[in-house]
Design a protein around this motif. Structure first.
Motif, PDB file in Angstrom:
ATOM      1  N   SER A 109       0.841  -1.192   0.000  1.00  0.00           N
ATOM      2  CA  SER A 109       0.000   0.000   0.000  1.00  0.00           C
ATOM      3  C   SER A 109       0.877   1.243   0.000  1.00  0.00           C
ATOM      4  CB  SER A 109      -0.917   0.010   1.231  1.00  0.00           C
ATOM      5  OG  SER A 109      -0.147   0.160   2.420  1.00  0.00           O
ATOM      6  N   MET A 110       0.348   2.330  -0.558  1.00  0.00           N
ATOM      7  CA  MET A 110       1.112   3.571  -0.631  1.00  0.00           C
ATOM      8  C   MET A 110       1.452   4.090   0.764  1.00  0.00           C
ATOM      9  SD  MET A 110       2.661   5.949  -2.228  1.00  0.00           S
ATOM     10  CE  MET A 110       2.267   5.471  -3.911  1.00  0.00           C
ATOM     11  N   THR A 111       0.515   3.976   1.695  1.00  0.00           N
ATOM     12  CA  THR A 111       0.764   4.451   3.056  1.00  0.00           C
ATOM     13  C   THR A 111       1.910   3.682   3.703  1.00  0.00           C
ATOM     14  OG1 THR A 111      -1.573   5.045   3.296  1.00  0.00           O
ATOM     15  CG2 THR A 111      -0.272   4.847   5.307  1.00  0.00           C
ATOM     16  N   ALA A 112       1.909   2.364   3.568  1.00  0.00           N
ATOM     17  CA  ALA A 112       2.986   1.557   4.138  1.00  0.00           C
ATOM     18  C   ALA A 112       4.322   1.881   3.485  1.00  0.00           C
ATOM     19  CB  ALA A 112       2.667   0.073   3.967  1.00  0.00           C
ATOM     20  N   PHE A 113       4.312   2.099   2.186  1.00  0.00           N
ATOM     21  CA  PHE A 113       5.551   2.414   1.471  1.00  0.00           C
ATOM     22  C   PHE A 113       6.123   3.751   1.929  1.00  0.00           C
ATOM     23  CE2 PHE A 113       7.522   3.877  -2.706  1.00  0.00           C
ATOM     24  CZ  PHE A 113       8.714   3.213  -2.456  1.00  0.00           C
ATOM     25  N   ILE A 114       5.271   4.755   2.075  1.00  0.00           N
ATOM     26  CA  ILE A 114       5.730   6.081   2.508  1.00  0.00           C
ATOM     27  C   ILE A 114       6.273   6.021   3.932  1.00  0.00           C
ATOM     28  CG2 ILE A 114       5.009   8.434   3.007  1.00  0.00           C
ATOM     29  CD1 ILE A 114       5.270   7.857   0.053  1.00  0.00           C
ATOM     30  N   TYR A 115       5.545   5.349   4.827  1.00  0.00           N
ATOM     31  CA  TYR A 115       6.019   5.235   6.210  1.00  0.00           C
ATOM     32  C   TYR A 115       7.344   4.474   6.284  1.00  0.00           C
ATOM     33  CZ  TYR A 115       1.652   7.052   8.123  1.00  0.00           C
ATOM     34  OH  TYR A 115       0.587   7.868   8.459  1.00  0.00           O
ATOM     35  N   ALA A 128       7.130  13.231   2.261  1.00  0.00           N
ATOM     36  CA  ALA A 128       6.324  12.023   2.463  1.00  0.00           C
ATOM     37  C   ALA A 128       4.835  12.338   2.418  1.00  0.00           C
ATOM     38  CB  ALA A 128       6.698  11.373   3.789  1.00  0.00           C
ATOM     39  N   TYR A 129       4.425  13.355   3.158  1.00  0.00           N
ATOM     40  CA  TYR A 129       2.999  13.676   3.191  1.00  0.00           C
ATOM     41  C   TYR A 129       2.548  14.353   1.901  1.00  0.00           C
ATOM     42  CZ  TYR A 129       2.744  12.245   8.019  1.00  0.00           C
ATOM     43  OH  TYR A 129       2.764  11.494   9.167  1.00  0.00           O
ATOM     44  N   GLY A 130       3.477  15.009   1.200  1.00  0.00           N
ATOM     45  CA  GLY A 130       3.131  15.545  -0.114  1.00  0.00           C
ATOM     46  C   GLY A 130       2.838  14.444  -1.110  1.00  0.00           C
ATOM     47  N   LEU A 131       3.672  13.391  -1.101  1.00  0.00           N
ATOM     48  CA  LEU A 131       3.426  12.242  -1.971  1.00  0.00           C
ATOM     49  C   LEU A 131       2.126  11.533  -1.624  1.00  0.00           C
ATOM     50  CD1 LEU A 131       7.021  10.694  -2.146  1.00  0.00           C
ATOM     51  CD2 LEU A 131       5.804  11.846  -3.992  1.00  0.00           C
ATOM     52  N   ALA A 134      -0.816  13.617  -2.846  1.00  0.00           N
ATOM     53  CA  ALA A 134      -0.978  13.519  -4.293  1.00  0.00           C
ATOM     54  C   ALA A 134      -1.590  12.184  -4.696  1.00  0.00           C
ATOM     55  CB  ALA A 134       0.376  13.710  -4.979  1.00  0.00           C
ATOM     56  N   PHE A 135      -1.181  11.112  -4.006  1.00  0.00           N
ATOM     57  CA  PHE A 135      -1.718   9.788  -4.311  1.00  0.00           C
ATOM     58  C   PHE A 135      -3.208   9.714  -4.012  1.00  0.00           C
ATOM     59  CE2 PHE A 135      -2.775   5.476  -2.859  1.00  0.00           C
ATOM     60  CZ  PHE A 135      -2.467   4.753  -3.994  1.00  0.00           C
ATOM     61  N   HIS A 136      -3.631  10.296  -2.904  1.00  0.00           N
ATOM     62  CA  HIS A 136      -5.046  10.230  -2.533  1.00  0.00           C
ATOM     63  C   HIS A 136      -5.898  11.208  -3.343  1.00  0.00           C
ATOM     64  CE1 HIS A 136      -4.746   7.391   0.766  1.00  0.00           C
ATOM     65  NE2 HIS A 136      -3.695   8.040   1.223  1.00  0.00           N
ATOM     66  N   VAL A 172      -6.592  24.592 -12.298  1.00  0.00           N
ATOM     67  CA  VAL A 172      -7.009  25.536 -11.255  1.00  0.00           C
ATOM     68  C   VAL A 172      -7.498  24.782 -10.017  1.00  0.00           C
ATOM     69  CG1 VAL A 172      -8.670  27.346 -10.672  1.00  0.00           C
ATOM     70  CG2 VAL A 172      -7.548  27.358 -12.910  1.00  0.00           C
ATOM     71  N   LYS A 173      -8.271  23.715 -10.231  1.00  0.00           N
ATOM     72  CA  LYS A 173      -8.798  22.949  -9.100  1.00  0.00           C
ATOM     73  C   LYS A 173      -7.690  22.228  -8.334  1.00  0.00           C
ATOM     74  CE  LYS A 173     -13.433  22.291 -10.998  1.00  0.00           C
ATOM     75  NZ  LYS A 173     -14.425  21.318 -11.513  1.00  0.00           N
ATOM     76  N   THR A 174      -6.713  21.677  -9.043  1.00  0.00           N
ATOM     77  CA  THR A 174      -5.624  20.988  -8.356  1.00  0.00           C
ATOM     78  C   THR A 174      -4.796  21.971  -7.530  1.00  0.00           C
ATOM     79  OG1 THR A 174      -4.294  21.183 -10.385  1.00  0.00           O
ATOM     80  CG2 THR A 174      -5.456  19.104 -10.008  1.00  0.00           C
ATOM     81  N   ILE A 175      -4.573  23.157  -8.058  1.00  0.00           N
ATOM     82  CA  ILE A 175      -3.855  24.180  -7.281  1.00  0.00           C
ATOM     83  C   ILE A 175      -4.656  24.571  -6.042  1.00  0.00           C
ATOM     84  CG2 ILE A 175      -3.002  26.553  -7.323  1.00  0.00           C
ATOM     85  CD1 ILE A 175      -2.350  26.146 -10.280  1.00  0.00           C
ATOM     86  N   ARG A 176      -5.976  24.701  -6.218  1.00  0.00           N
ATOM     87  CA  ARG A 176      -6.826  25.041  -5.071  1.00  0.00           C
ATOM     88  C   ARG A 176      -6.816  23.921  -4.032  1.00  0.00           C
ATOM     89  NH1 ARG A 176     -12.713  26.603  -6.786  1.00  0.00           N
ATOM     90  NH2 ARG A 176     -11.465  28.185  -7.865  1.00  0.00           N
ATOM     91  N   TRP A 177      -6.837  22.661  -4.482  1.00  0.00           N
ATOM     92  CA  TRP A 177      -6.765  21.537  -3.544  1.00  0.00           C
ATOM     93  C   TRP A 177      -5.461  21.570  -2.743  1.00  0.00           C
ATOM     94  CZ3 TRP A 177      -8.374  17.409  -7.685  1.00  0.00           C
ATOM     95  CH2 TRP A 177      -9.763  17.486  -7.887  1.00  0.00           C
ATOM     96  N   SER A 178      -4.352  21.827  -3.438  1.00  0.00           N
ATOM     97  CA  SER A 178      -3.061  21.839  -2.746  1.00  0.00           C
ATOM     98  C   SER A 178      -2.995  22.963  -1.723  1.00  0.00           C
ATOM     99  CB  SER A 178      -1.928  21.978  -3.765  1.00  0.00           C
ATOM    100  OG  SER A 178      -2.014  23.213  -4.458  1.00  0.00           O
ATOM    101  N   GLU A 179      -3.554  24.124  -2.060  1.00  0.00           N
ATOM    102  CA  GLU A 179      -3.552  25.242  -1.113  1.00  0.00           C
ATOM    103  C   GLU A 179      -4.415  24.929   0.106  1.00  0.00           C
ATOM    104  OE1 GLU A 179      -4.844  28.539  -3.407  1.00  0.00           O
ATOM    105  OE2 GLU A 179      -2.873  28.938  -4.286  1.00  0.00           O
TER     106      GLU A 179
END
Length: 232
Positions: A109-115, A128-131, A134-136, A172-179
């Motif tokens: 799982s992505m969570t296990a891999f990041i941890y 780590a939390y940025g990746l 982005a995955f979610h 525009v939406k992805t930038i808004r999500w990241s902010e």
């Protein structure tokens, strides 16, 4: 496979991919492809396995004929055993890469891999939390893409699927999500400089070393065997 350390699993598969990439070894590609196919068939449903095999076969066929034509053109239009071996070697890489990558995706799982990357390789928390974010967020993009197309159609505007009028709202939406995500994490006191605790700890045990040593040893053995045959 699911109990293996994700970082060790990823490093081993990456090392095998590099070993396959820098040589045209049909035997190595075939052995690894068959081995990982057997492992993948245990974790994937039959429908997904067949779909994966179809896509890999189509890609391998395209690479085979491309390699065959490229080699033949460099040999003044003659098709011989060497050109077939070259094309088969390229095509077999597709199966090798496809099944090895699919096994990692099916058992990690992505969570296990990041941890695991944070604990074993000391990956900074901000990356780590940025990746992970982005995955979610990735599954939300197709939904927003369809909403944008329907919104434009309701206004009588029709465009092709790669029109700038469709892509721009998504950006525009992805930038808004990241902010919004960055603001939410800051408001909850997130800091990359603070020491963090984990609900699950990942360690490297003897099965991980056995998995790594076994696969890399197999890859090096088949590489040496292939090299000896070349000099005979």
């Amino acid at each position: 496979m699911k109990k293996l350390n994700p970082t060790v699993k990823f490093g081993t598969i990456l090392a095998l991919a590099l070993l396959v990439s820098f040589q045209n070894n049909v035997l190595l590609n075939t052995v690894l492809a068959v081995l990982f196919l057997l492992l993948v068939s245990y974790y994937l449903p039959v429908k997904k396995l067949l779909l994966l095999s179809v896509f890999l076969t189509l890609a391998a066929a395209g690479v085979f004929f491309t390699g065959l034509i490229f080699y033949r053109d460099n040999q003044h239009g003659t098709t011989n055993i060497s050109s077939l071996q070259y094309a088969i070697g390229l095509a077999s890489r597709i199966y090798c890469f496809g099944f090895t990558g699919s096994l990692f995706a099916a058992t990690t799982s992505m969570t296990a891999f990041i941890y695991s990357l944070q604990q074993q390789l000391h990956l900074p928390a901000i990356f780590a939390y940025g990746l992970m974010a982005a995955f979610h967020m990735a599954p939300m993009i197709p939904h927003e893409y369809r909403n944008t197309i329907n919104s434009l159609r309701s206004r009588g505007i029709t465009n092709n699927y790669f029109s700038i009028k469709i892509v721009t709202p998504l950006l525009v939406k992805t930038i808004r999500w990241s902010e919004l995500l960055a603001t939410a994490m800051t408001s909850r006191g997130f800091s990359s400089d603070e020491t963090r605790t984990y609900s699950q700890h990942y360690v490297i045990n003897w099965p991980d070393w056995l998995f790594c040593a076994g696969l890399l040893g197999l890859g090096l053995l088949l590489t040496i065997f292939h090299g000896d045959n070349l000099f005979k």
